[in-house]
Design a protein around this motif. Structure first.
Motif, mmCIF file in Angstrom:
data_model
loop_
_atom_site.group_PDB
_atom_site.id
_atom_site.type_symbol
_atom_site.label_atom_id
_atom_site.label_comp_id
_atom_site.label_asym_id
_atom_site.label_seq_id
_atom_site.Cartn_x
_atom_site.Cartn_y
_atom_site.Cartn_z
ATOM 1 N N UNK A 11 0.831 -1.204 0.000
ATOM 2 C CA UNK A 11 0.000 0.000 0.000
ATOM 3 C C UNK A 11 0.863 1.251 0.000
ATOM 4 N N UNK A 12 0.295 2.287 -0.569
ATOM 5 C CA UNK A 12 0.893 3.615 -0.471
ATOM 6 C C UNK A 12 -0.174 4.532 0.110
ATOM 7 N N UNK A 13 0.144 5.160 1.221
ATOM 8 C CA UNK A 13 -0.778 6.123 1.821
ATOM 9 C C UNK A 13 -0.336 7.518 1.375
ATOM 10 N N UNK A 14 -1.277 8.253 0.790
ATOM 11 C CA UNK A 14 -0.930 9.540 0.181
ATOM 12 C C UNK A 14 -1.650 10.692 0.868
ATOM 13 N N UNK A 15 -1.143 11.906 0.660
ATOM 14 C CA UNK A 15 -1.778 13.103 1.193
ATOM 15 C C UNK A 15 -2.974 13.527 0.358
ATOM 16 N N UNK A 16 -3.725 14.491 0.848
ATOM 17 C CA UNK A 16 -4.845 15.025 0.067
ATOM 18 C C UNK A 16 -5.252 16.423 0.528
ATOM 19 N N UNK A 17 -5.223 16.663 1.834
ATOM 20 C CA UNK A 17 -5.874 17.853 2.387
ATOM 21 C C UNK A 17 -5.021 19.113 2.425
ATOM 22 N N UNK A 18 -3.721 18.940 2.449
ATOM 23 C CA UNK A 18 -2.849 20.052 2.828
ATOM 24 C C UNK A 18 -2.848 21.188 1.815
ATOM 25 N N UNK A 19 -2.807 20.855 0.535
ATOM 26 C CA UNK A 19 -2.706 21.906 -0.486
ATOM 27 C C UNK A 19 -3.150 21.358 -1.847
ATOM 28 N N UNK A 20 -2.992 22.158 -2.876
ATOM 29 C CA UNK A 20 -3.432 21.745 -4.216
ATOM 30 C C UNK A 20 -2.574 20.605 -4.760
ATOM 31 N N UNK A 21 -1.298 20.635 -4.464
ATOM 32 C CA UNK A 21 -0.409 19.573 -4.939
ATOM 33 C C UNK A 21 -0.835 18.216 -4.376
ATOM 34 N N UNK A 22 -1.241 18.207 -3.113
ATOM 35 C CA UNK A 22 -1.643 16.930 -2.507
ATOM 36 C C UNK A 22 -2.889 16.339 -3.161
ATOM 37 N N UNK A 23 -3.686 17.199 -3.790
ATOM 38 C CA UNK A 23 -4.889 16.695 -4.470
ATOM 39 C C UNK A 23 -4.525 15.714 -5.587
ATOM 40 N N UNK A 24 -3.295 15.826 -6.084
ATOM 41 C CA UNK A 24 -2.898 14.925 -7.179
ATOM 42 C C UNK A 24 -1.828 13.919 -6.749
ATOM 43 N N UNK A 25 -1.653 13.751 -5.461
ATOM 44 C CA UNK A 25 -0.655 12.772 -5.003
ATOM 45 C C UNK A 25 -1.020 11.353 -5.408
ATOM 46 N N UNK A 26 -2.287 11.015 -5.284
ATOM 47 C CA UNK A 26 -2.724 9.656 -5.638
ATOM 48 C C UNK A 26 -2.388 9.363 -7.100
ATOM 49 N N UNK A 27 -2.771 10.312 -7.962
ATOM 50 C CA UNK A 27 -2.516 10.178 -9.402
ATOM 51 C C UNK A 27 -1.016 10.090 -9.701
ATOM 52 N N UNK A 28 -0.248 10.913 -9.012
ATOM 53 C CA UNK A 28 1.194 10.964 -9.254
ATOM 54 C C UNK A 28 1.876 9.683 -8.783
ATOM 55 N N UNK A 29 1.464 9.198 -7.617
ATOM 56 C CA UNK A 29 2.081 7.978 -7.080
ATOM 57 C C UNK A 29 1.680 6.749 -7.895
ATOM 58 N N UNK A 30 0.486 6.766 -8.465
ATOM 59 C CA UNK A 30 0.089 5.666 -9.357
ATOM 60 C C UNK A 30 0.998 5.648 -10.587
ATOM 61 N N UNK A 31 1.266 6.834 -11.141
ATOM 62 C CA UNK A 31 2.189 6.908 -12.281
ATOM 63 C C UNK A 31 3.580 6.433 -11.877
ATOM 64 N N UNK A 32 3.990 6.819 -10.670
ATOM 65 C CA UNK A 32 5.309 6.408 -10.181
ATOM 66 C C UNK A 32 5.405 4.886 -10.104
#
Lengths: 325, 325
Positions: B117-138
């Motif tokens: 599993x990868x636990x990602x951010x979401x709430x902190x800022x606009x960049x975190x809104x795309x962490x899930x998408x970015x980590x999936x690409x990674x």
């Protein structure tokens, strides 16, 4: 180019290509959507083939890097002149792939461009409206069977043998339902369209082409499973929906959407493969793949009635065939 | 389950699975759309991996028959509780696949269900809104690189290193444009949304979730190439469109749509990766795959302004989180 049956085409290809790794489906608009059941079949049934479906220009501008001699590219264009699809067929050959094109127009550029071609009917009756889609599936079945073996090949042939007559038979009875649909929806500015499984792109095609292109009605469309992850918020009393229901593995998704539409009193029309007796021609191991043909064939009558009720012929366009763009 | 980096997860998987044949991306709604860039990358860049993306219940009810020990299934769920995605993760394990789940919620059922599993951010800022998408690409980049070798791995790392800061930086400047968009679109009942390439499902996500789910605005969406094969018939003066433009191979498709929107005086908003300097962090061989993160991150501001102008919070729901269905 040489036009022939799906079986003989794949036999001929196999002579020169003992092994293939990839089958890509490339088209534009309704012709891309017509390739979806073949894509869906290949993804579900193949043991080892890579497969994908994409619009012409995405293949032209950004094809998968591994397209080459062990790739078959199946393209389609009704009139055979869609520039993006003709270009995709040429581009696929340049990359070393083997090309098969489906078209209604024997002398057309896409037929000229492809190594193998199937010329299909379209005008004669409702069954012919889905010949392109059906023959694309037939190609996919032949590829999987001839290269890997497909346990339900005979069952699929039985369904291929029965699908056209089933459509023509069912069309006789849908007149009243189609007229009712036309009366109920003729003043709508927006219609939401759903389907699942191999039928997903029938929703896509109905929405983007029958409704948006040919009737100028806005039509969001999505998988009936995806409905519950967001778009269901627009389900209010009398909101206009069109729901395709499969007979097969993903039927549960469609029925769940139906229950929700009923619960909140939406205005819905259900086009259900079970109502048209799909299981009378398709056995349980192949039935999923034949829903799109039956539902597309039958719904054509509904679209015609809608066009008549709105006094807006399906052939009416603002831009297509009239402008350069 | 064990949470770790994309690199270490794929290393660990490779220890037990010397070869893999297939990578499937399974999610629901916005979380499925967040997996699309990773799917798009794998399809374009992998030499031999089969890949597909599908909604949770299509995997649960009709998974590809070849899912097994040489398959990796990557699933995602923001809150980690989406039943269809949790079930898909369990189903994938039952079928023998290796599972990786992305979630914002460390103790959630999907995290419990997956092997990695990868636990990602979401709430902190606009960049975190795309962490899930970015980590999936990674994850996808690591899979292709570790199993096959990826020529542009370092170039991709540079883009990964820069994407979040670029979003946060650009967000500072979009306020006026976002407010203008909100004022211009706040009374629209329908908005058409387009994108191409790896960004296609940003159009899907914007339309189905930001607009239909969260704002109750009808929003047909389609690939900007597909626009010309039908839906462009609805392009009339002041018809409301939102167009995402990539910096990369499919930009031509977006620009062609833009020209048509301008030609017929539609009301359009262009969200263009070139305006936000994507090429300052992403080299030419990987830039295509980073458009979706940048455009999603930046457009969040537009969605917030739209919600404010309409006095309709993005968190407002009729049904979601409130009912059993």
């Amino acid at each position: 180019m040489s036009s022939n049956t799906a079986e003989s085409i794949i036999k001929a290809i196999k002579k020169d290509h003992k092994a293939i790794k990839q089958v890509l489906f490339v088209g534009c608009g309704a012709s891309m959507a017509d390739l979806y059941p073949a894509y869906y079949f290949t993804l579900r049934e193949s043991k080892s083939l890579q497969t994908a479906i994409m619009t012409g220009n995405e293949f032209n501008f950004d094809a998968p890097k591994n397209v080459g001699q062990d790739t078959i590219v199946i393209s389609a264009s009704l009139g055979g002149t869609t520039p993006e699809s003709v270009e995709a067929t040429k581009h696929a050959r340049e990359l070393g792939a083997t090309t098969i094109a489906l078209s209604h127009n024997e002398g057309s550029p896409i037929v000229q461009a492809a190594e193998y071609t199937i010329v299909h009917g379209f005008d004669k009756n409702y069954a012919e409206k889905v010949e392109k889609m059906t023959l694309a599936l037939k190609l996919a079945v032949e590829i999987v069977n001839q290269y890997e073996g497909y346990d339900y090949y005979e069952e699929a042939q039985t369904a291929f043998d029965g699908i056209y007559d089933l459509i023509e038979d069912q069309i006789k009875y849908v007149g009243p339902s189609a007229k009712k649909f036309a009366e109920q929806y003729k003043d709508e500015k927006t219609i939401y369209v759903m389907a699942s499984g191999a039928t997903q792109d029938v929703a896509y095609s109905t929405a983007n082409f029958l409704f948006m292109e040919m009737q100028w009605i806005a039509a969001p469309n999505y998988n009936s499973g995806e409905y519950f992850h967001g778009p269901f918020e627009l389900t209010v009393k009398d909101a206009p929906f069109l729901l395709y229901a499969n007979d097969g593995k993903t039927r549960k998704m469609d029925m769940r959407a139906l229950t929700f539409l009923q619960r909140f009193d939406a205005k819905y029309t259900l086009i259900d493969a079970k109502d048209f007796g799909l299981s009378s021609i398709a056995g349980p191991n192949v039935i999923d793949y034949f829903n799109p043909m039956l539902l597309t064939g039958v719904f054509r009558k509904y679209a015609e009635e809608l066009a008549a009720a709105r006094n807006h012929p399906l052939s009416k366009r603002r831009y297509m065939w009239k402008l350069e763009y």
